[in-house]
Scaffold this active site. Structure first.
Site, mmCIF file in Angstrom:
data_model
loop_
_atom_site.group_PDB
_atom_site.id
_atom_site.type_symbol
_atom_site.label_atom_id
_atom_site.label_comp_id
_atom_site.label_asym_id
_atom_site.label_seq_id
_atom_site.Cartn_x
_atom_site.Cartn_y
_atom_site.Cartn_z
ATOM 1 N N LYS A 112 8.388 2.359 28.830
ATOM 2 C CA LYS A 112 8.305 3.184 30.052
ATOM 3 C C LYS A 112 9.473 2.826 30.992
ATOM 4 C CE LYS A 112 3.432 3.700 29.162
ATOM 5 N NZ LYS A 112 2.086 3.897 29.655
ATOM 6 N N GLU B 78 2.196 10.825 30.947
ATOM 7 C CA GLU B 78 2.834 10.596 32.249
ATOM 8 C C GLU B 78 3.811 11.724 32.568
ATOM 9 O OE1 GLU B 78 3.964 6.574 31.364
ATOM 10 O OE2 GLU B 78 1.840 6.036 31.472
ATOM 11 N N HIS C 181 4.418 12.937 26.558
ATOM 12 C CA HIS C 181 3.625 11.795 27.022
ATOM 13 C C HIS C 181 2.800 12.224 28.238
ATOM 14 C CE1 HIS C 181 2.516 7.906 28.652
ATOM 15 N NE2 HIS C 181 2.724 7.424 27.434
ATOM 16 N N GLY D 82 -2.965 2.221 30.397
ATOM 17 C CA GLY D 82 -2.685 1.280 31.488
ATOM 18 C C GLY D 82 -3.917 0.871 32.274
ATOM 19 N N GLU E 108 -3.382 9.689 22.751
ATOM 20 C CA GLU E 108 -3.459 8.740 23.860
ATOM 21 C C GLU E 108 -4.423 9.294 24.908
ATOM 22 O OE1 GLU E 108 0.297 6.037 23.989
ATOM 23 O OE2 GLU E 108 0.619 7.764 25.277
ATOM 24 N N ASN F 229 6.493 1.494 23.716
ATOM 25 C CA ASN F 229 7.052 2.355 24.763
ATOM 26 C C ASN F 229 7.173 1.517 26.037
ATOM 27 O OD1 ASN F 229 7.581 4.257 26.723
ATOM 28 N ND2 ASN F 229 5.613 5.320 26.535
ATOM 29 N N SER G 75 -3.970 1.072 26.107
ATOM 30 C CA SER G 75 -4.443 -0.306 26.225
ATOM 31 C C SER G 75 -4.584 -1.022 24.877
ATOM 32 C CB SER G 75 -5.755 -0.359 27.019
ATOM 33 O OG SER G 75 -5.540 0.092 28.345
HETATM 34 P P1 13P Z 1 -0.679 1.079 27.741
HETATM 35 O O1 13P Z 1 -0.613 0.385 26.394
HETATM 36 O O2 13P Z 1 -0.015 0.301 28.832
HETATM 37 O O3 13P Z 1 -2.078 1.509 28.062
HETATM 38 O O4 13P Z 1 0.190 2.429 27.595
HETATM 39 C C1 13P Z 1 -0.041 3.272 26.525
HETATM 40 C C2 13P Z 1 1.020 4.311 26.489
HETATM 41 O O5 13P Z 1 1.074 5.177 27.325
HETATM 42 C C3 13P Z 1 2.026 4.232 25.412
HETATM 43 O O6 13P Z 1 2.810 5.376 25.364
#
Ligand code: 13P
Length: 242
Positions: free
Chosen positions: A10, A96, A94, A171, A165, A8, A203
């Site tokens: 983002k 976010e 997600h 992140g 997640e 992903n 992560s």
């Molecule tokens: P990170 O791997 O940067 O922690 O992000 C995970 C994520 O949100 C994947 O959708």
């Protein structure tokens, strides 16, 4: 079941950067078999990435979509348009989008239903925040996200991909321990009562993918930051391949 490795991106990588990233990635994983590899770039890169990967093992996904097929929804994207660009997958719910954009379980449920109707495979994300984890509410929160998100479509859950997640691991560099992740995956598996693939995200990097993928109930990974560099994502794709 083939391990699923999804990247992903983002809100990263403009069209030129996306092309270059996916071209390098293709070279690095061209010999890899028995992996489902899903690339999830920003909307604006989808046509470019699609053109490069159409004849390869890589699959295309989008990061979000609207719950209706078309209409007066300024700034939104129809899942039908995504399909036309070659997307087979779409990320729904997600963290976010839940926490920054205010998406509710109800909205997520509508999107999951539409994706099913139009034939996109949802990667349906669930996970608890740091505070909820500290309060011992992990299972309660995930249970609510699953029951509300899947309302009316419980019997079709095998057509989706689940992604656990933990919000505190996204992140932050803090990964759930393999045991912590596996415990939640077991809980989700038992709760779904269907054979649905469950990915871990938060992560994930070359250094921890092997031990995560060694857990029985982890069927794949959803990678954010480490999917932005071709070498690190390719290494994750190639976990356990000498
Ligand atoms: P990170 O791997 O940067 O922690 O992000 C995970 C994520 O949100 C994947 O959708």
């Amino acid at each position: 079941m083939e391990p699923i490795i999804a990247g992903n991106w983002k809100m990263n990588k403009d069209p030129a950067e996306s092309r270059s990233l996916v071209q390098k990635l293709l070279e690095l994983v061209s010999d890899v078999k028995e992996r489902a590899i899903i690339i999830i770039p920003p909307f604006t890169s989808l046509p470019y990435v699609s053109e490069i990967i159409w004849n390869s093992r890589l699959r295309l996904g989008a990061q979000n979509m609207h719950w209706t097929r078309q209409g007066a929804f300024t700034g939104e994207i129809s899942g039908l348009f995504l399909k036309q660009l070659g997307c087979e997958y779409v990320v729904i719910g997600h963290s976010e989008r839940r926490h920054i954009m205010g998406e509710t379980d109800e909205v997520i449920n509508k999107k999951l239903k539409t994706a099913l109707e139009i034939g996109l495979i949802s990667i349906f994300c669930v996970g608890e925040t740091e505070q909820e984890k500290q309060n011992g509410q992990t299972e309660e929160v995930i249970s609510r996200q699953l029951s509300q998100g899947l309302q009316g479509i419980e019997n079709e859950v095998h057509k989706l991909i689940l992604a656990y997640e933990p919000v505190w691991a996204i992140g932050t560099g803090k990964t759930a321990t393999p045991e912590q992740a596996a415990q939640v995956h077991r809980f989700i598996r038992a709760r779904l009562k269907k054979n649905t693939a469950i990915l871990y995200g938060g992560s994930v990097k070359p250094e921890n993918v092997d031990v995560l993928m060694a857990q029985q109930d982890i069927d794949g990974v959803l990678v954010g930051g480490a999917s932005l560099k071709p070498e690190s994502f390719a290494r994750i794709v190639r976990f356990s391949i000498p």
